[in-house]
Design a protein around this motif. Structure first.
Motif, PDB file in Angstrom:
ATOM      1  N   SER A 111       0.843  -1.186   0.000  1.00  0.00           N
ATOM      2  CA  SER A 111       0.000   0.000   0.000  1.00  0.00           C
ATOM      3  C   SER A 111       0.879   1.236   0.000  1.00  0.00           C
ATOM      4  O   SER A 111       1.615   1.481   0.953  1.00  0.00           O
ATOM      5  CB  SER A 111      -0.908   0.016   1.235  1.00  0.00           C
ATOM      6  N   ALA A 112       0.805   2.015  -1.077  1.00  0.00           N
ATOM      7  CA  ALA A 112       1.495   3.299  -1.115  1.00  0.00           C
ATOM      8  C   ALA A 112       0.737   4.336  -0.304  1.00  0.00           C
ATOM      9  O   ALA A 112       1.325   5.276   0.219  1.00  0.00           O
ATOM     10  CB  ALA A 112       1.667   3.763  -2.562  1.00  0.00           C
ATOM     11  N   GLY A 113      -0.579   4.148  -0.184  1.00  0.00           N
ATOM     12  CA  GLY A 113      -1.412   5.027   0.626  1.00  0.00           C
ATOM     13  C   GLY A 113      -2.814   4.475   0.725  1.00  0.00           C
ATOM     14  O   GLY A 113      -3.331   3.893  -0.238  1.00  0.00           O
ATOM     15  N   GLY A 146     -15.100  11.040  -2.647  1.00  0.00           N
ATOM     16  CA  GLY A 146     -14.270  12.165  -2.241  1.00  0.00           C
ATOM     17  C   GLY A 146     -14.211  12.377  -0.746  1.00  0.00           C
ATOM     18  O   GLY A 146     -13.378  13.149  -0.271  1.00  0.00           O
ATOM     19  N   ASN A 147     -15.072  11.683   0.009  1.00  0.00           N
ATOM     20  CA  ASN A 147     -15.050  11.814   1.464  1.00  0.00           C
ATOM     21  C   ASN A 147     -15.322  10.488   2.158  1.00  0.00           C
ATOM     22  O   ASN A 147     -15.743  10.465   3.312  1.00  0.00           O
ATOM     23  CB  ASN A 147     -16.063  12.857   1.927  1.00  0.00           C
ATOM     24  N   ASP A 148     -15.075   9.357   1.459  1.00  0.00           N
ATOM     25  CA  ASP A 148     -15.429   8.055   2.017  1.00  0.00           C
ATOM     26  C   ASP A 148     -14.362   6.990   1.771  1.00  0.00           C
ATOM     27  O   ASP A 148     -14.652   5.827   1.583  1.00  0.00           O
ATOM     28  CB  ASP A 148     -16.768   7.585   1.466  1.00  0.00           C
ATOM     29  N   GLY A 149     -13.087   7.394   1.798  1.00  0.00           N
ATOM     30  CA  GLY A 149     -12.002   6.443   1.650  1.00  0.00           C
ATOM     31  C   GLY A 149     -11.419   6.414   0.248  1.00  0.00           C
ATOM     32  O   GLY A 149     -12.055   6.839  -0.724  1.00  0.00           O
ATOM     33  N   TRP A 150     -10.202   5.898   0.142  1.00  0.00           N
ATOM     34  CA  TRP A 150      -9.495   5.779  -1.137  1.00  0.00           C
ATOM     35  C   TRP A 150      -8.271   4.903  -0.897  1.00  0.00           C
ATOM     36  O   TRP A 150      -7.926   4.584   0.242  1.00  0.00           O
ATOM     37  CB  TRP A 150      -9.046   7.156  -1.659  1.00  0.00           C
ATOM     38  N   SER A 151      -7.566   4.513  -1.963  1.00  0.00           N
ATOM     39  CA  SER A 151      -6.322   3.750  -1.801  1.00  0.00           C
ATOM     40  C   SER A 151      -5.531   3.743  -3.095  1.00  0.00           C
ATOM     41  O   SER A 151      -6.081   3.944  -4.189  1.00  0.00           O
ATOM     42  CB  SER A 151      -6.606   2.301  -1.377  1.00  0.00           C
ATOM     43  N   THR A 152      -4.243   3.499  -2.962  1.00  0.00           N
ATOM     44  CA  THR A 152      -3.393   3.212  -4.111  1.00  0.00           C
ATOM     45  C   THR A 152      -2.414   2.121  -3.697  1.00  0.00           C
ATOM     46  O   THR A 152      -1.666   2.280  -2.727  1.00  0.00           O
ATOM     47  CB  THR A 152      -2.658   4.468  -4.641  1.00  0.00           C
ATOM     48  N   MET A 153      -2.465   0.986  -4.400  1.00  0.00           N
ATOM     49  CA  MET A 153      -1.720  -0.208  -4.032  1.00  0.00           C
ATOM     50  C   MET A 153      -0.919  -0.731  -5.216  1.00  0.00           C
ATOM     51  O   MET A 153      -1.163  -0.351  -6.361  1.00  0.00           O
ATOM     52  CB  MET A 153      -2.689  -1.288  -3.526  1.00  0.00           C
ATOM     53  N   LEU A 154       0.027  -1.609  -4.906  1.00  0.00           N
ATOM     54  CA  LEU A 154       0.801  -2.278  -5.945  1.00  0.00           C
ATOM     55  C   LEU A 154       0.569  -3.773  -5.862  1.00  0.00           C
ATOM     56  O   LEU A 154       0.353  -4.332  -4.782  1.00  0.00           O
ATOM     57  CB  LEU A 154       2.284  -1.973  -5.797  1.00  0.00           C
ATOM     58  N   ALA A 155       0.619  -4.423  -7.031  1.00  0.00           N
ATOM     59  CA  ALA A 155       0.379  -5.856  -7.127  1.00  0.00           C
ATOM     60  C   ALA A 155       1.402  -6.478  -8.063  1.00  0.00           C
ATOM     61  O   ALA A 155       2.091  -5.779  -8.826  1.00  0.00           O
ATOM     62  CB  ALA A 155      -1.035  -6.125  -7.642  1.00  0.00           C
ATOM     63  N   VAL A 156       1.506  -7.797  -8.012  1.00  0.00           N
ATOM     64  CA  VAL A 156       2.252  -8.550  -9.019  1.00  0.00           C
ATOM     65  C   VAL A 156       1.259  -9.405  -9.793  1.00  0.00           C
ATOM     66  O   VAL A 156       0.213  -9.808  -9.265  1.00  0.00           O
ATOM     67  CB  VAL A 156       3.354  -9.440  -8.408  1.00  0.00           C
ATOM     68  N   GLU A 208     -10.087  18.452   2.903  1.00  0.00           N
ATOM     69  CA  GLU A 208      -8.724  18.469   3.434  1.00  0.00           C
ATOM     70  C   GLU A 208      -8.563  17.518   4.619  1.00  0.00           C
ATOM     71  O   GLU A 208      -7.450  17.232   5.044  1.00  0.00           O
ATOM     72  CB  GLU A 208      -8.356  19.899   3.871  1.00  0.00           C
ATOM     73  N   ALA A 209      -9.682  17.041   5.170  1.00  0.00           N
ATOM     74  CA  ALA A 209      -9.613  16.176   6.341  1.00  0.00           C
ATOM     75  C   ALA A 209      -9.241  14.733   5.996  1.00  0.00           C
ATOM     76  O   ALA A 209      -8.897  13.957   6.872  1.00  0.00           O
ATOM     77  CB  ALA A 209     -10.948  16.182   7.077  1.00  0.00           C
ATOM     78  N   GLN A 210      -9.336  14.342   4.727  1.00  0.00           N
ATOM     79  CA  GLN A 210      -9.035  12.978   4.316  1.00  0.00           C
ATOM     80  C   GLN A 210      -7.674  12.928   3.638  1.00  0.00           C
ATOM     81  O   GLN A 210      -7.484  13.524   2.582  1.00  0.00           O
ATOM     82  CB  GLN A 210     -10.108  12.452   3.354  1.00  0.00           C
ATOM     83  N   ALA A 211      -6.723  12.209   4.233  1.00  0.00           N
ATOM     84  CA  ALA A 211      -5.394  12.134   3.642  1.00  0.00           C
ATOM     85  C   ALA A 211      -4.881  10.692   3.743  1.00  0.00           C
ATOM     86  O   ALA A 211      -5.641   9.747   3.559  1.00  0.00           O
ATOM     87  CB  ALA A 211      -4.460  13.142   4.296  1.00  0.00           C
ATOM     88  N   ILE A 212      -3.591  10.505   4.066  1.00  0.00           N
ATOM     89  CA  ILE A 212      -2.966   9.185   4.050  1.00  0.00           C
ATOM     90  C   ILE A 212      -2.929   8.642   5.473  1.00  0.00           C
ATOM     91  O   ILE A 212      -2.172   9.130   6.305  1.00  0.00           O
ATOM     92  CB  ILE A 212      -1.558   9.252   3.436  1.00  0.00           C
ATOM     93  N   GLU A 213      -3.728   7.653   5.724  1.00  0.00           N
ATOM     94  CA  GLU A 213      -3.838   7.089   7.062  1.00  0.00           C
ATOM     95  C   GLU A 213      -2.876   5.920   7.264  1.00  0.00           C
ATOM     96  O   GLU A 213      -2.291   5.768   8.338  1.00  0.00           O
ATOM     97  CB  GLU A 213      -5.276   6.621   7.295  1.00  0.00           C
ATOM     98  N   TYR A 214      -2.719   5.069   6.245  1.00  0.00           N
ATOM     99  CA  TYR A 214      -1.892   3.864   6.322  1.00  0.00           C
ATOM    100  C   TYR A 214      -0.911   3.806   5.161  1.00  0.00           C
ATOM    101  O   TYR A 214      -1.154   4.360   4.090  1.00  0.00           O
ATOM    102  CB  TYR A 214      -2.756   2.601   6.228  1.00  0.00           C
ATOM    103  N   ALA A 215       0.176   3.055   5.376  1.00  0.00           N
ATOM    104  CA  ALA A 215       1.122   2.777   4.294  1.00  0.00           C
ATOM    105  C   ALA A 215       1.949   1.548   4.681  1.00  0.00           C
ATOM    106  O   ALA A 215       2.246   1.353   5.862  1.00  0.00           O
ATOM    107  CB  ALA A 215       2.035   3.971   4.035  1.00  0.00           C
ATOM    108  N   GLY A 216       2.321   0.736   3.678  1.00  0.00           N
ATOM    109  CA  GLY A 216       3.190  -0.399   3.961  1.00  0.00           C
ATOM    110  C   GLY A 216       2.647  -1.725   3.474  1.00  0.00           C
ATOM    111  O   GLY A 216       1.798  -1.781   2.573  1.00  0.00           O
ATOM    112  N   PRO A 217       3.106  -2.833   4.073  1.00  0.00           N
ATOM    113  CA  PRO A 217       2.730  -4.174   3.601  1.00  0.00           C
ATOM    114  C   PRO A 217       1.231  -4.443   3.687  1.00  0.00           C
ATOM    115  O   PRO A 217       0.591  -4.185   4.702  1.00  0.00           O
ATOM    116  CB  PRO A 217       3.503  -5.103   4.543  1.00  0.00           C
ATOM    117  N   LEU A 218       0.700  -4.957   2.595  1.00  0.00           N
ATOM    118  CA  LEU A 218      -0.697  -5.358   2.478  1.00  0.00           C
ATOM    119  C   LEU A 218      -0.749  -6.511   1.492  1.00  0.00           C
ATOM    120  O   LEU A 218      -0.235  -6.382   0.377  1.00  0.00           O
ATOM    121  CB  LEU A 218      -1.551  -4.188   1.998  1.00  0.00           C
TER     122      LEU A 218
END
Length: 416
Positions: A137-139, A157-167, A252-262
């Motif tokens: 998870s990049a974010g 726009g106010n209910d979550g989002w994500s950007t991830m990487l896969a193989v 502006e209240a929604q940003a990057i909450e998590y990052a890392g292994p997923l």
């Protein structure tokens, strides 16, 4: 006593839990402005030492799927003696999440995050035609809502989002080579699930590679999301993916909450054999804290990661065919919380739940009054005991701290 929430603010405490606050100027040093600038509020660079911790939960928030599939292992490390491993058993889909949770470490959500990690697919890694496996998870944001995963629909726009990487095995002809893919939930995706983009960056099985990612949230103008959200990805120092037109948020209240292994194999696909992903030398840096003052959570809402601070968990599941009205009586204190499970069931704080303090209720109990639709779930954390349950019609399921109980065991009102 140094708690996880104060870990990175206390000299010496971070190193004891495998996290070191350092002075690295940039995480990503390639690709022009891919690294974090020094403008705004910059968080300390964070180096994670797996060998200094006894369990991944001391560093990451490990939740959903099967958390015990993440573990520390010796003799598999890139540096030092310890690596982080996530296993995916044959015929299974779920690994788990072991992501760095910025708010849990005393930070507001950053609006940009850079990461670097050494990653390796197991030597026996194999995939069926067309399969994908998310591993990074990049974010990610879940505090605002659940539309960043699970095929729940396009984020608004106010209910979550994500950007991830896969193989994936798509686009490769050689044995033991797997391409990268970007998998992003954003406001302009076409379907209910995130947009998948194939990246021409072959990854060999059984060999370490250096992954670097950078994410910057889109800007917001008068409540409108601008098309300037950025994602960049480097493999072994080479820029292999870049997009600068994402729209994720209108606040502006929604940003990057998590990052890392997923880790999640497929959507409906399952692993053809026992697989594993290994991680080492994870580094993060965040910048430009979001406006947390605009993030309203209500007076009786708690983050699920704080579960251990409460004596018990309570889950209500309603009948599949009709709406339900229920009242709970708690001798103590109760808060609404959010979670989802591998069966696709979700519980989220909502306006149909009203919690009243003890001094306003009969017999000194805290009450929960709720209206719930058919086949829905509400989740709570509480201190004290469940005193009484009144539901019309009766509840389909009642769970206390992981054990299913019969609602009929409880009276409909507290005894005098």
């Amino acid at each position: 006593m140094v708690t996880r929430r104060s870990l990175l603010k206390c000299t010496g405490g971070a190193a004891a839990a495998g996290i070191t606050a350092g002075g690295i100027a940039l995480i990503s040093r390639n690709g022009g402005d891919g690294g974090i600038d020094d403008d705004g509020k910059t968080f300390e660079s964070i180096d994670i030492d797996y060998g200094a911790s006894a369990d991944p939960t001391e560093i990451y928030r490990v939740w959903t799927g099967y958390p015990r599939r993440f573990s520390f292992v010796e003799d598999e490390a890139y540096t030092g003696e310890t690596a982080l491993r996530c296993t995916i058993p044959v015929n299974a889909s779920d690994g788990s999440n072991a992501m760095f949770w910025f708010p849990d470490e005393g930070y507001e959500q950053p609006r940009e995050v850079a990461q670097r990690s050494m990653i390796r697919l197991s030597e026996n890694w194999t995939m069926a035609d067309g399969d994908i496996c998310r591993f990074w998870s990049a974010g990610l944001n879940t505090a605002a809502g659940t539309h960043g995963s699970g095929g729940r629909g396009k984020p608004s726009g106010n209910d979550g989002w994500s950007t991830m990487l896969a193989v994936t095995d798509r686009g490769t002809d050689g044995d033991d080579l797997y391409n990268l893919g970007a998998y992003t939930y954003h406001m302009d995706q076409q379907g209910a699930s995130g947009e998948f983009e194939l990246i021409d960056a072959p990854i060999p099985a059984g060999k370490w590679f250096r992954l670097e990612t950078y994410v910057r949230m889109n800007t917001v103008t008068d409540g409108t999301a601008e098309r300037d959200g950025v994602v960049r990805c480097w493999v072994n120092g080479n820029l292999v993916y870049e997009r600068t037109d994402f729209r994720w948020t209108t606040t502006e209240a929604q940003a990057i909450e998590y990052a890392g292994p997923l880790v999640r194999y497929g959507g409906s696909e399952t692993a053809p054999t026992d697989l594993a992903v290994y991680y080492d030398d994870h580094e993060l840096r965040g910048n430009d804290a979001a406006d947390g003052s605009a993030r309203y959570r209500g007076p009786f809402v708690e983050e699920p990661a704080n579960m251990d601070e409460y004596e018990g968990r309570l889950t209500i599941v309603t009948d599949a065919d009709t709406e339900t009205t229920y009242r709970l009586y708690i001798g103590g204190y109760i808060v609404h919380t959010q979670w989802d499970n591998v069966d696709g069931r979700e519980a989220s704080p909502n306006d149909a739940v009203e919690i009243s303090l003890a001094d306003n209720t009969q017999n000194g109990s805290v009450t929960v009054d709720a209206e719930a639709g058919p086949d829905t779930a509400d989740g709570y954390l509480f201190d004290g005991e469940l005193v009484a349950v009144d539901a019309d019609p009766g509840l389909a399921e009642l769970w206390l701290s992981g054990d299913r109980v019969d609602p009929a065991e409880y009276p409909s009102t507290p005894s005098e």
